[in-house]
Write an enzyme that holds these catalytic residues in place. Structure first.
Site, PDB file in Angstrom:
ATOM      1  CG  ASN A 347      -1.665  -0.162   0.622  1.00  0.00           C
ATOM      2  OD1 ASN A 347      -2.976  -0.123   0.544  1.00  0.00           O
ATOM      3  ND2 ASN A 347      -2.463  -1.764   1.684  1.00  0.00           N
ATOM      4  CE  LYS A 348       7.060   4.198   3.651  1.00  0.00           C
ATOM      5  NZ  LYS A 348       7.913   3.109   3.686  1.00  0.00           N
ATOM      6  CE  LYS A 350      -1.429  -1.284  -4.260  1.00  0.00           C
ATOM      7  NZ  LYS A 350      -2.293  -2.370  -4.560  1.00  0.00           N
ATOM      8  CG  ASN A 372      -7.584  -8.158   0.836  1.00  0.00           C
ATOM      9  OD1 ASN A 372      -8.526  -9.188   0.801  1.00  0.00           O
ATOM     10  ND2 ASN A 372      -6.919  -7.909  -0.215  1.00  0.00           N
ATOM     11  CB  CYS A 434      -7.655  -1.971   8.200  1.00  0.00           C
ATOM     12  SG  CYS A 434      -9.200  -0.785   7.398  1.00  0.00           S
ATOM     13  CB  SER A 435      -6.554  -0.159   3.081  1.00  0.00           C
ATOM     14  OG  SER A 435      -5.038  -1.193   3.272  1.00  0.00           O
ATOM     15  CG  ASP A 436     -10.130   2.938   1.719  1.00  0.00           C
ATOM     16  OD1 ASP A 436      -9.052   3.673   1.651  1.00  0.00           O
ATOM     17  OD2 ASP A 436     -10.368   1.164   1.567  1.00  0.00           O
ATOM     18  CD1 TRP A 438     -13.837   0.300   4.464  1.00  0.00           C
ATOM     19  CD2 TRP A 438     -14.657   2.903   3.645  1.00  0.00           C
ATOM     20  NE1 TRP A 438     -13.875   0.242   2.788  1.00  0.00           N
ATOM     21  CE2 TRP A 438     -13.946   2.011   2.479  1.00  0.00           C
ATOM     22  CE3 TRP A 438     -14.996   4.194   3.576  1.00  0.00           C
ATOM     23  CZ2 TRP A 438     -13.636   3.176   1.682  1.00  0.00           C
ATOM     24  CZ3 TRP A 438     -14.902   4.533   2.395  1.00  0.00           C
ATOM     25  CH2 TRP A 438     -14.350   3.567   1.106  1.00  0.00           C
ATOM     26  NE  ARG A 440      -8.597  -5.560   6.166  1.00  0.00           N
ATOM     27  CZ  ARG A 440      -7.324  -5.266   5.340  1.00  0.00           C
ATOM     28  NH1 ARG A 440      -6.428  -6.499   4.961  1.00  0.00           N
ATOM     29  NH2 ARG A 440      -6.957  -4.565   4.236  1.00  0.00           N
TER      30      ARG A 440
END
Lengths: 662, 728
Positions: A347-348, A350, A372, A434-436, A438, A440
């Site tokens: 993710n980093k 990206k 995920n 987590c990433s977003d 909303w 996890r």
């Protein structure tokens, strides 16, 4: 929904219900509810006529299965009797009961349902804008299958040849079953498939979701369950360190967050905006929960936009420092990144990433290694293959193992335990993302809050928890469930909420008396996650819900559920107030939730007569208490001595807390 | 450190102590709360500690118990203690147990220790309860076998117990001489073959007189006299003739009546198909069978069920998942839990037994046929199946006394080789057949809790008692063996016959408060109005049953018998062939139908019970297997919290009723609420067996979460272990 045959007979027809006064105006439709149920011995005929009530009845029956002789031994099938009297009114009798606002779209006779458990059966198939209803009088008592359209993931024609029937439909459902029908190729019946497609996927066909057509009224108003200000006040907020900010009141800062946010008092709006630009989807760190004693907090957000070049954001760094400072008990702040370290690195690259411990002093970063949404979707898909239609009993354990479903449940619980433990024993504030932030994140924060705060383990409290952590904070229900959308292969779909409820069930198993609600409560929530009968789980964010006027135009699931609370109450509930409960995140204690995932298999109907026994006892106790009180009143009035509290509260309520958290 | 091991120092006479683990109600006068906030200086603490340790040097010996050897200081490594510091104390080996006595005062003892075994404490291991002993070095361990002990002794020994406790003792601090002695002593007494007379029960009972009052007070039918059998037959309205011809135990092959169905058909068991024998007794048996059962269905158990060896192997694999030496090992094995569980095959064996029992039930219930179950000895799986069938069919056997009578009838009188199967004498015929039966009963219990008067705690305790070597119940291979063992001794000694306690005299092990845990608060007793007289079915084979019983008492001519025996054999053979023709799928599917038909009917807790045997329905007996593992203790949770709620409620209802002055017709089962007093938050999933010392509310957090990472390292680790285990 298949049911115990005798159930169908009972709830059907106005005669059986008309006699009883309809105290609860619950003409609601249950998620895939069939009418009736053998019922329990309490005279709950009023619930039998209503599909909503009958959903409960039916589930009860599913759960309680073949409870006792008094119950199902004495079911006189009124339909059968009428059949004798009226002779040839078969069509009328195979008609589907409807909820208010529901209209019949098509009826097809001589359709065959291919039941994987009891063999093929012929009857009438009715499609409405809410459900698919199949009833056969071939069997005694009649056989009923009731599937709400919201639960349908995809429809497929299958080619087959059973007698004269040469057309077939397979209905792939989100709730772990695939019913199949067969019928003759006739002009009239070709409609079935088209009508089904149209109403199962209304959004793809420019039709409204059924929740907007549903016209039921309930004594309770579920939309009033969650009031953010009241909930924050319960937690003791605002206080000197935290304030309720209206910066997002028009959803400008973050369109997926609620209007009200709790942020550190000392942070200016300008800084907040800068922080927002540094966080994915502008989901800034905001307070979810505060420990009443240590003032340690659970803060949720999305990943920082660090990117491959290791961007920094002064405001974000200061912001986290402020969160740390707000808790005097600890000089550390713990960040739990739900992802695997390697995924966070990807993710980093990206443009996402994670907080570097060198830029954020006093921060400790932990990865929780939770895969995920795509992994979870795949896992549940495999699980469905294992449990439906039949179970390979010799290889059951390894089959369950191969789905990894319970392993992920274990990961989630273990992660949430770490979060809760950090707050409780470490007195340290935690940031979860987590990433977003909303999926996890919502799972972890809500599970940790469930462990830490006994309020969330009550019926109302759990509703508040869902409304807050999941619904208002923008878990993308529409995308994850795919309400009314025919694109079943959409990679945005994932059973994250189901997974969360499964975790709650696992906790309930380990702490059977710590939750005020019961298993039926959880199953009903999951059924209406898909049903589209209520507005509660529709859409992706608060903003969307406001735009679609969900509160004004649809009914809340809580309106229905809070109107018949006793059905969802755990008779074993003991007040665990002020106690943290830590579930054991070991596979040795985790079990597949058979009464949800495998409930279509009649052999697997779990027996829960224990509750029955306890309920009887509770009734008996209430009766006795009443009598004792009467006697005491008599004595008191004759001697004019008040002896009101002689028998005192039950021992279970006098338990002294060992240590307090709330 | 402390000089002079066992002998000299006071012999535990000090009134304050009463011994760490063994003594009941130790430290009554102490403050209830363990508090290390102390007013004394450290030196003083040392002094007092020493004093106490001198006083408490010896375990409280039971009658007839002798200390063989001892050593100190020994460090016991504790599992539930996160610091891993361990406790120092002395280790004893007696003719009954291995006992560890802590130097520290056992302040924590009193609370939560309602459930205390009078015979052995939490730091005692009865010699017969020792399963395996390992020598520990570094992070590895190596199995010790009886031959492998020479003059060396390891610095650490790990003892795995049959009740699934794990002990680790470090011998490194003791004097070399003592350490060697205790090590060799333990190995000798736990692993070497020995003779029956060395079993502690004999020395114990010589000194103890178990008043026959106790025995007669028991309501458990012992099935050691004709009267018992006659009564049982009367109860089930059975129609068999009692034969006392076997009083001198010289009949090897026999049909044994087990139970009669209300329709008139009955269940029999036997050793494998009898050969033609000319001796009169078996002749008369056979004739009797022929007359009685013109139609009998035979079930040859070995054809469809696992062997005794299979059972033993499977259980050996299975139990390893619970004999965990440390936390790291636990979490690593946790990842592979489900597949390991399946590989062990233990649940599958349970399923097979339950399924077989359902098949037999179907024959009796649906077809009203007599059933004869056979296996080579007729005393292993025959016992499992016949007793399971009876538990399913007859609610009497789901009561506490009924269940005990059943074990007495089918297992003790039925000649199950307890002595061999429990491996008291280390003779390699071990197999947990009786445990398998208890497992099956537990599965039924967890599926239909309100149908059983006893609790899972009762079953767990019963399974533990098998390995205590005090009870006559599990000491012999057959009633004959028992009789011949007990009699000669008493003749020589000119005393009455040895009076060994039976396991059913629970007061030997537990006080009455603890025994309260044996009853199931969920049990729904049959209310009086329910007790409708049984429908009297017309038996199918009435003609044969109504034959005058004298017909087989007198001995008619041989040829007549021979003919009939032949026809019987022919018939049996035909039946066997037909079984071959019917593939097992077919029987399985009819059994499925039978189950489903039964499931559709309303459930009657006082009627027939059939277990669901589908994959998800069979569970691991968590109480028995997980109770000692600190990692999986659910603090404030577990099934006991449910029971507590129920018990509270029952007590409340009783109290209210008392207030109302109803003549106390309480129709719910009682349980002393005192045993479960206090907050349910204090309970844990391991209650009442394991009460954590520390009550730290730290959650157990898996030490490794990511499977991919683990499988690699674990695979390596496992290889190492198995290598070690292979070395003898």
């Amino acid at each position: 929904m298949e049911k115990h045959p005798s159930a169908a007979a009972y709830g059907y027809g106005p005669e059986s219900s008309g006699a009883a006064p309809n105290r609860k105006p619950s003409r609601g439709g249950g998620g895939g509810a069939a009418a009736g149920g053998t019922g329990s011995r309490q005279p709950s005929v009023e619930t039998l006529d209503s599909p909503t009530g009958s959903h409960v009845e039916w589930c009860k029956q599913l759960i309680a299965a073949t409870i006792s002789s008094q119950i199902s031994g004495s079911v006189p099938p009124p339909v059968g009797l009428r059949a004798l009297r009226d002779g040839n009114k078969q069509a009328q009798m195979e008609e589907a009961p409807r909820v208010p606002g529901e209209t019949i779209k098509t009826i097809a006779k001589d359709v065959m349902y291919i039941c994987p458990f009891t063999g093929a059966v012929s009857g009438t198939l009715t499609v409405t804008d809410y459900k698919l209803y199949f009833k056969s009088l071939e069997r005694d008592p009649p056989f009923v299958l009731d599937v709400n359209l919201g639960v349908i993931s995809r429809l497929e024609t299958i080619s087959l040849q059973i007698g004269e029937n040469n057309r077939g439909i397979e209905i792939v459902c989100k709730d772990m079953r695939n019913p199949r029908f067969a019928y003759k190729e006739e002009q009239s019946k070709l409609e079935i498939f088209e009508t089904l497609t149209k109403y199962a996927f209304p959004l793809s066909n420019d039709l409204p979701l059924f929740a907007f057509l549903y016209k039921e009224t309930f004594p309770e108003d579920g939309w009033k369950v969650y009031d953010p200000v009241a909930e924050y006040k319960r937690q003791g907020l605002p206080n000197e360190s935290w304030t309720i900010s209206k910066i997002n009141s028009s959803y400008e800062v973050c369109d997926t967050y609620p209007a009200l946010l709790v942020v550190p008092t000392s942070i200016k709006d300008e800084e907040l905006r800068k922080v927002a630009s540094f966080r994915a989807k502008h989901r800034i760190p905001v307070l979810s929960w505060i420990h009443p004693e240590s003032q340690a907090t659970i803060v949720r957000c999305s990943q920082p936009l660090v990117g491959p070049t290791d961007r920094r954001c002064k405001e974000d760094e200061r912001y986290l420092q402020t969160i740390l400072d707000a808790n005097a008990q600890s000089h550390k702040l713990t960040i739990f990144d739900a992802r695997q370290n390697s995924v966070a690195d990807t993710n980093k690259a990206k443009d996402g990433g994670y907080e570097s411990e060198s830029f954020y002093p006093n921060v400790e970063l932990n990865f929780l290694d939770i895969p995920n949404i795509h992994v979870m979707r795949e896992s549940l898909r495999k699980l469905k293959e294992v449990v439906y239609p039949s179970i390979d009993e010799a290889r059951w354990l390894s089959a369950v193992d191969s789905t990894h479903w319970l392993e992920y449940i274990r990961l989630l619980l273990a992660g949430a335990v770490r979060v809760a433990d950090k707050l409780e024993s470490g007195k340290t504030s935690v940031v979860v993302h987590c990433s977003d932030g909303w999926d996890r994140t919502a799972q972890l924060t809500s599970l940790a809050m469930l462990m830490l705060d006994s309020y969330y383990r009550t019926l109302r409290g759990f509703q508040v928890l869902l409304e807050k952590e999941w619904i208002s904070f923008g878990h993308r229900f529409a995308a994850r469930v795919g309400h009314g959308d025919e694109n079943h292969a959409n990679s945005e779909r994932s059973p994250l909420f189901v997974q969360f409820v499964d975790c709650v069930w696992q906790m309930m198993r380990q702490f059977p008396s710590a939750f005020e609600f019961n298993e039926l409560f959880l199953i009903t929530i999951l059924d209406h996650l898909y049903s589209c009968l209520f507005g509660t789980f529709l859409y992706n964010s608060e903003q969307e819900r406001v735009n679609k006027e969900v509160h004004g135009k649809t009914v809340s699931l809580w309106s229905y559920m809070n109107s018949q609370v006793e059905d969802f109450t755990n008779p074993f509930y003991v007040n665990y107030e002020n106690h943290v409960i830590y579930p054991v995140a070991s596979l040795r204690h985790l079990e597949l939730w058979v009464s949800y995932y495998v409930r279509w298999n009649p052999r697997m109907r779990p027996q829960m007569p224990v509750h029955q026994h306890l309920k009887e006892l509770l009734v008996l106790r209430t009766e006795l208490q009443k009598k004792v009180e009467e006697l005491q009143r008599d004595v008191a009035s004759s001697r004019s001595i008040s002896s009101s509290s002689e028998h005192g509260p039950s021992p279970s309520h006098t338990s002294t807390p060992l240590y307090t958290t709330v | 450190m402390l000089s002079g091991g066992g002998g000299g120092s006071g012999g535990g006479g000090g009134g304050a102590g009463g011994g760490g683990g063994a003594g009941g109600g130790s430290g009554g006068g102490r403050s209830p709360k363990p508090s290390f906030v102390s007013y004394v200086t450290p030196e003083e603490i040392n002094l007092t500690e020493k004093e106490i340790s001198r006083k408490e040097k010896q375990p409280d010996l039971l009658q007839g118990e002798v200390i063989f050897c001892s050593a100190s200081p020994i460090r016991k490594c504790t599992q539930d203690d996160f610091s891993q510091r361990g406790i120092f104390g002395s280790l004893f080996c007696t003719n009954f147990r291995i006992s560890f006595i802590s130097d520290e005062t056992q302040l924590e003892e009193e609370e939560g220790q309602v459930f205390k075994n009078k015979l052995y404490g939490e730091n005692d291991i009865p010699l017969t309860c020792v399963d395996n002993i390992y020598r520990g070095f570094d992070e590895k361990k190596k199995l010790i076998t009886s031959g492998s002990v020479r003059n060396k002794y390891p610095s650490k020994i790990i003892i795995h117990c049959k009740d699934l406790r794990v002990f680790q003792f470090s011998l490194a601090f003791a004097k070399e001489e003592d350490a060697k002695k205790i090590f060799q002593g333990i190995v000798h007494h736990c692993l070497e073959p020995k003779s029956l007379k060395c079993i502690f029960a004999f020395s114990y009972s010589e000194k103890m007189t178990f008043s026959s009052e106790n025995q007669t007070k028991l309501k458990t039918v012992m099935f050691d006299s004709m009267v018992d059998w006659a009564q049982e037959m009367k109860r089930t309205k059975g129609n068999c003739k009692l034969v006392s011809a076997n009083a001198d135990f010289n009949i090897s092959t026999k049909y044994i009546w087990c139970w009669s169905h209300h329709s008139g058909c009955a269940l029999f068991k036997t050793a494998s198909l009898p050969l033609m024998q000319e001796d009169g007794c078996s002749q008369s048996y056979r004739t009797y069978m022929e007359r009685y059962c013109t139609c009998v269905k035979t079930e040859e158990l070995p054809e469809t069920l696992p062997t005794i060896q299979d059972i033993q192997q499977s259980y050996n694999k299975f139990k390893q998942f619970f004999l965990v030496d440390n936390t790291t090992e636990f979490w690593m094995s946790d990842v592979k839990w489900f597949s390991s569980l399946e590989n062990s095959g233990w649940l599958d064996i349970i399923r097979q037994c339950l399924t077989k029992a359902v098949e037999v039930v179907e024959c009796l219930e649906n077809e009203n046929t007599n059933v004869l179950i056979m296996e080579e000895e007729g005393s292993d799986l025959c016992c499992v199946i016949s007793s399971l069938v009876q538990v399913m069919l007859d609610p009497h056997f789901r009561t506490l006394e009924g269940f005990q009578s059943l074990v007495q009838k089918e297992w003790v009188a039925g000649g199950h080789h307890f002595l061999d199967r429990c491996n008291y004498l280390h003779k390699d015929k071990e197999s947990p057949v009786f445990l398998l039966f208890l497992e099956c009963v537990w599965q039924l219990l967890q599926q239909y809790a309100p149908a059983f008067q006893f609790s899972e705690t009762y079953l767990t305790v019963l399974s533990d008692s098998v390995d205590v070597s005090v009870f006559s119940t599990f000491l012999f291979n057959s009633p004959h063996h028992r009789a011949t063992t007990i009699q000669p001794v008493s003749l020589l000694a000119q005393k009455g016959p040895l009076n060994l306690p039976t396991v059913w005299d629970w007061s030997v092990q537990f006080n009455s408060a603890a025994q309260d845990f044996f009853t199931n608060p969920l049990y729904v007793e049959k209310s009086r109005q329910d007790k409708v007289p049984r429908k009297t079915f017309r038996p199918k084979h009435q003609r044969h049953q109504s034959l005058p019983s004298t017909a087989f008492k007198s001995s008619p001519k041989k040829s007549f018998f021979k003919d009939e025996t032949d026809s019987l054999k022919k018939m049996l053979r035909v039946k066997r062939i037909s079984r071959w023709l019917n593939p097992t799928d077919l029987t399985q599917s009819t059994t499925r139908e039978f189950y489903e038909a039964w499931q559709r009917k309303p459930l009657d807790y006082h009627g027939l019970l059939l277990p669901c045997v589908d994959g998800p329905a069979l569970r691991v007996w968590a109480q028995r297997y997980l109770r000692w593992l600190p990692e999986v203790q659910i603090f404030g949770g577990g099934a006991m919290t449910l029971e507590k709620k129920l018990v509270d409620l029952l007590a409340e209802v009783r109290e209210l009723r008392g207030k109302l002055d109803w003549h106390c017709s309480v129709d719910f089962s009682h349980r002393g609420a005192a045993a479960l007093a206090g907050s349910s938050v204090r309970l844990s999933s391991a209650f009442p067996f394991f009460v954590s010392r520390t009550w730290s509310f730290k959650p157990a957090i898996p030490s490794c979460l990511q499977k991919n990472l683990i499988t690699g390292t674990f695979a390596d680790k496992e290889d190492e272990d198995s290598e070690c285990l292979g070395v003898i």
